[in-house]
Structures are given as C-alpha cells and as structure tokens.
Design a protein around this motif. Sequence first.
Motif, mmCIF file in Angstrom:
data_model
loop_
_atom_site.group_PDB
_atom_site.id
_atom_site.type_symbol
_atom_site.label_atom_id
_atom_site.label_comp_id
_atom_site.label_asym_id
_atom_site.label_seq_id
_atom_site.Cartn_x
_atom_site.Cartn_y
_atom_site.Cartn_z
ATOM 1 N N PHE A 46 41.451 38.399 40.724
ATOM 2 C CA PHE A 46 40.436 38.281 39.683
ATOM 3 C C PHE A 46 40.685 39.390 38.662
ATOM 4 N N VAL A 47 40.903 39.014 37.408
ATOM 5 C CA VAL A 47 41.242 39.988 36.374
ATOM 6 C C VAL A 47 40.110 40.046 35.355
ATOM 7 N N ILE A 48 39.496 41.232 35.231
ATOM 8 C CA ILE A 48 38.382 41.439 34.313
ATOM 9 C C ILE A 48 38.851 42.293 33.143
ATOM 10 N N THR A 49 38.559 41.832 31.942
ATOM 11 C CA THR A 49 38.768 42.660 30.752
ATOM 12 C C THR A 49 37.442 42.743 30.014
ATOM 13 N N ALA A 50 37.080 43.962 29.610
ATOM 14 C CA ALA A 50 35.823 44.179 28.893
ATOM 15 C C ALA A 50 35.948 45.465 28.085
ATOM 16 N N PRO A 51 35.353 45.515 26.899
ATOM 17 C CA PRO A 51 35.410 46.731 26.086
ATOM 18 C C PRO A 51 34.848 47.934 26.846
ATOM 19 N N GLY A 52 35.568 49.041 26.779
ATOM 20 C CA GLY A 52 35.119 50.255 27.442
ATOM 21 C C GLY A 52 35.524 50.362 28.890
ATOM 22 N N TYR A 53 36.268 49.373 29.396
ATOM 23 C CA TYR A 53 36.692 49.369 30.791
ATOM 24 C C TYR A 53 38.197 49.184 30.885
ATOM 25 N N ALA A 54 38.760 49.594 32.002
ATOM 26 C CA ALA A 54 40.157 49.264 32.300
ATOM 27 C C ALA A 54 40.263 47.771 32.583
ATOM 28 N N THR A 55 41.449 47.226 32.404
ATOM 29 C CA THR A 55 41.703 45.875 32.898
ATOM 30 C C THR A 55 41.728 45.969 34.425
ATOM 31 N N THR A 56 40.744 45.376 35.055
ATOM 32 C CA THR A 56 40.532 45.571 36.487
ATOM 33 C C THR A 56 41.051 44.357 37.248
ATOM 34 N N HIS A 57 42.018 44.588 38.142
ATOM 35 C CA HIS A 57 42.625 43.530 38.955
ATOM 36 C C HIS A 57 42.043 43.628 40.366
ATOM 37 N N ILE A 58 41.265 42.646 40.782
ATOM 38 C CA ILE A 58 40.649 42.641 42.107
ATOM 39 C C ILE A 58 41.323 41.566 42.954
ATOM 40 N N TYR A 59 41.920 41.996 44.058
ATOM 41 C CA TYR A 59 42.616 41.068 44.953
ATOM 42 C C TYR A 59 41.744 40.833 46.183
ATOM 43 N N ARG A 60 41.619 39.548 46.566
ATOM 44 C CA ARG A 60 40.788 39.181 47.715
ATOM 45 C C ARG A 60 41.563 38.259 48.653
ATOM 46 N N SER A 61 41.269 38.370 49.937
ATOM 47 C CA SER A 61 41.833 37.448 50.916
ATOM 48 C C SER A 61 41.154 36.077 50.770
ATOM 49 N N PRO A 62 41.661 35.024 51.419
ATOM 50 C CA PRO A 62 41.085 33.688 51.248
ATOM 51 C C PRO A 62 39.598 33.630 51.615
ATOM 52 N N PHE A 63 38.859 32.799 50.893
ATOM 53 C CA PHE A 63 37.425 32.630 51.124
ATOM 54 C C PHE A 63 37.192 31.447 52.066
ATOM 55 N N PRO A 64 36.486 31.640 53.186
ATOM 56 C CA PRO A 64 36.277 30.547 54.121
ATOM 57 C C PRO A 64 35.158 29.594 53.727
ATOM 58 N N ARG A 65 34.193 30.096 52.917
ATOM 59 C CA ARG A 65 33.024 29.294 52.576
ATOM 60 C C ARG A 65 32.635 29.527 51.112
ATOM 61 N N SER A 66 31.776 28.651 50.624
ATOM 62 C CA SER A 66 31.224 28.817 49.289
ATOM 63 C C SER A 66 30.292 30.018 49.250
ATOM 64 N N SER A 67 30.132 30.598 48.055
ATOM 65 C CA SER A 67 29.223 31.726 47.898
ATOM 66 C C SER A 67 28.858 31.904 46.435
ATOM 67 N N GLN A 68 27.592 32.245 46.196
ATOM 68 C CA GLN A 68 27.115 32.622 44.870
ATOM 69 C C GLN A 68 27.065 34.143 44.724
ATOM 70 N N LEU A 69 27.605 34.854 45.707
ATOM 71 C CA LEU A 69 27.468 36.304 45.766
ATOM 72 C C LEU A 69 28.786 37.044 45.541
ATOM 73 N N ILE A 70 29.730 36.409 44.870
ATOM 74 C CA ILE A 70 31.014 37.056 44.611
ATOM 75 C C ILE A 70 30.886 37.849 43.312
ATOM 76 N N HIS A 71 30.217 38.992 43.408
ATOM 77 C CA HIS A 71 30.062 39.859 42.244
ATOM 78 C C HIS A 71 31.347 40.670 42.044
ATOM 79 N N LEU A 72 31.725 40.827 40.805
ATOM 80 C CA LEU A 72 32.960 41.513 40.446
ATOM 81 C C LEU A 72 32.613 42.655 39.500
ATOM 82 N N ARG A 73 33.043 43.866 39.845
ATOM 83 C CA ARG A 73 32.695 45.034 39.035
ATOM 84 C C ARG A 73 33.888 45.514 38.211
ATOM 85 N N ALA A 74 33.701 45.562 36.895
ATOM 86 C CA ALA A 74 34.697 46.193 36.035
ATOM 87 C C ALA A 74 34.683 47.700 36.284
ATOM 88 N N ASP A 75 35.834 48.326 36.158
ATOM 89 C CA ASP A 75 35.933 49.742 36.531
ATOM 90 C C ASP A 75 36.546 50.556 35.404
#
Length: 458
Positions: free
Chosen positions: A340-369
Amino acid sequence: MTSRRALFSVVASSILLAACATAPNLDPQPPIVFVHGNGDSASIWQSTVWRFESNGWPRERLHAIDLPYPLARDEDGKAQPGRTSTAEHMAYLKAEVEKVLQATGARQVVLIGNSRGGNAVRNYIYNGGGASRVSHAILGGTPNHGVWAIKGFREANEFSGTGPFLTGLNAPKNTAGDEVTGPVKWLTLRSDNNDKFAQPDGLWIGAKGTPTNVTFEGPALKGATNKVLPRVDHRETSFSPAAFDATYRFITGRAPQSTTIQPETPVVLNGKIIGLGLRPTDAASGNYANNLPLPGAQLAVYATDPATGARMGNAVHSKTVGADGLWGPFTARAGVPYEFVITAPGYATTHIYRSPFPRSSQLIHLRADRPAEADKSAKSSTTLTRPRGYFDATRDKMSFDGKALPGVPPTGAGVSSSKINLSQDSVRPIAAEFNGEKVTGRTWPMAEGHLVVLELTY
C-alpha cells in the motif's frame, strides 16, 4: 374450568412478561463495542473481529471506535493540543454506544477495552450512565491501579494510581469493598508478569530502579472475574487467541468453536488513511498520532511477490481519498500479499507491506508517516511493526532482514516496533518473520522521500 384455565393463562403470561422486563440481556450475540488504547486506532481490533466473525458473530454487530485524538493528556484537567481528557474520552464512547444501540435495536452492548480504553469503559459505566446500557465489560491490560502509584508524582495524569481519576473509580462500591458494581458483569485479563505497564519497577516509565508501587496484579479489580493469561504482553491481554477465548467464554458461557481465523471469499478491504498531528516545528509537544482522515491523500495498491516483495504488475487499486478518508473498497485475492503506497503533502511516500488477508475488513487503517530527524541521513529506512502485540526475545521466534530485531531488549516485552536504517544505495528485498507470519517488502531511497513499513497482522 374454562374460566380457570383462562385466568391461569393470563396470570402465567403476566409473570412471563414481568420476568422478561427485568431479565438481563439474553441476546445470544449482543452488539460489541471495542475500545482501543492510548495512541491506537480501531484497526488494532482487526484480528479480534475476525475471530468473532469466524465463530458466527454477525459482522454488523461488531463495532470498533476510533477516538479522533487517542492520546491521554499529560494532566487530565489541562487542555493539550491533540490529546483527550478522560471526560472527552467518556463522552465519545457514550455517543458511540448510543449509535450502536440505535442501529441494532439492542437494549445493551458488550464493551471490550484494551489498556486506556478500559479507563473510558469504567468511567462511562460509573459516571456516564452506562450501567443500564452495558451487560458485560471486559478489560484487557487496563492499568486499573495505575502505571505508577507514587504520592506527589504526576498525580494529575489519568494513569496515576494515587491521582483523582483512578482513586475515584476504585473507591469501594459496597461493604465488601468491591471496585466494580452490578448489574454489569466484569472481566479483567492480565499477564502473569509480562505487561510493561504493570511492573513493580519503573523501567518502562523511564525510572529504572524506582518502585512504581504497582504490582503485576494491577489490572485486576476486586469484585470482577480476574483471569491471568500466562506470558502475554500488554496488548496481547486483548488481542491474543487466549484473550479471545476467555472473552468469548465470559460473554456466551461456552467455549468458542475455534480461536483461529477462518478464511472467507471474497475478501473486501476498506479503512481510513490517517496521518500525524502536529509537526515538531509546530509545537514543543511534538508529533502526535491521531485518527483523523487525511483528505487528498493518494493510495496505490500493488500485489507483490511473497519471496521478493517486487510488484506483480500495475496497481490493482488506486484512489484519492475524500473527506471521510476511506481508501476502498478493494477486493483482494486470497493468499496474495500487498503493498500500500500513500502519498500526501507534508509526508514521506509511505510503503506499507502486508501479508495476505484471510477475511474482509473495514478496519484496514493506513497511516502516512514522516521520517525521524535521526533517520534522514540513511539511504533507506524500514520499520517492522506489530500493532497487536510486542516483541519478546525470550518467547518469540522472529527475525528482521535475517538478523535479531534492533532495539528489542533481551528480556521482557516492551517494544512493538523495530527499525533498520541502511547505508547502502541498493534497492533490494527486506523481510521479517514473526512466529510463522512473514512479510517481505522492498527498500526505497530516503533521499527521494520514501519510508518503508512492514506491518504484522498477528
């Protein structure tokens, strides 16, 4: 005879109705409201929600709150930018409970709180009218008697065992001296000795060698059902399989069918893109985590090779998020890891790597850093993070880039992240493994404004 039968029927019906009016919540699957801890977000409950779903709990009856400013104030009664008081925390929880009751039509909810979340649960039940709205309260690792209990030391903080907030909550509620009151049923879950915030020594509060006057039993409450989970750390008091098992049994009176997460298809993911609050240059108080959406942030999602972290083609999902911060929905492929690659003003380009997801979820929050000042001279910087637990070198089988995790002490579970700064320019795979879960990413150049995060799920 007929009139007698009719009279008996009326009386019996009246007794039954009266019993129903006074009976406790008999809903076999009541709505559950999950309350995260200090500095955390709703996303921390992701695997716990999956476990409830895997045991047949309806998804629409599992609600995790997102406190907009999740950090406690240094002094509870003194306003502080980007932080919340105990009163604000309670008011937010109360409003969320009312929303859930209205949406579900239920009379009561179950509240499950981790760490500081338990403070809000107790405050709402005691002081916010929650006693009639809550059937069960489960507190994992909540510092019910403080992280410290030292007269004259930071007693205005909500984590002081001798301060007004906790002494008020812990005041005897009856002649037996119970610290909890009915009709709410109470369960506390604690570690035997591995919770960093229930320690007799002040090591984890920056006062090594100073007695905290808090014991390993600090999270227990007189009058509650108090259960010890061997060797779990502070967060695992809520997020481990053992914690789920104890919680499920307490709510339902029976064992769960399984504590493992059962896979499903399709896997539909969503969540918010969130950022950080104040920059170090904005205030002396520094960079605060918050759970506010980051409108205008852009997200690109890539399927990756599990062995190398390399992208497997073009982006499979992309979006510029709006005012709500939601980055999905996105249908993931079973067994496939993602970047997951996030770009936003004032933040680094943040690359978040995750292992496979077994189920659906509405709680996959991603934080720019943003990069820490000390890391800016590195060629690349990668952080391994375990949101739902800590790293314990004596307990866990783990590695980061083929080596022991930097910054993790030889004993005790006190840190949940580890960082590797590389001095070489090469872009290459970088992998981590924790008790069987493996996440593989790629290094990205710091000079071009990139940061890498390997995020564990379990």
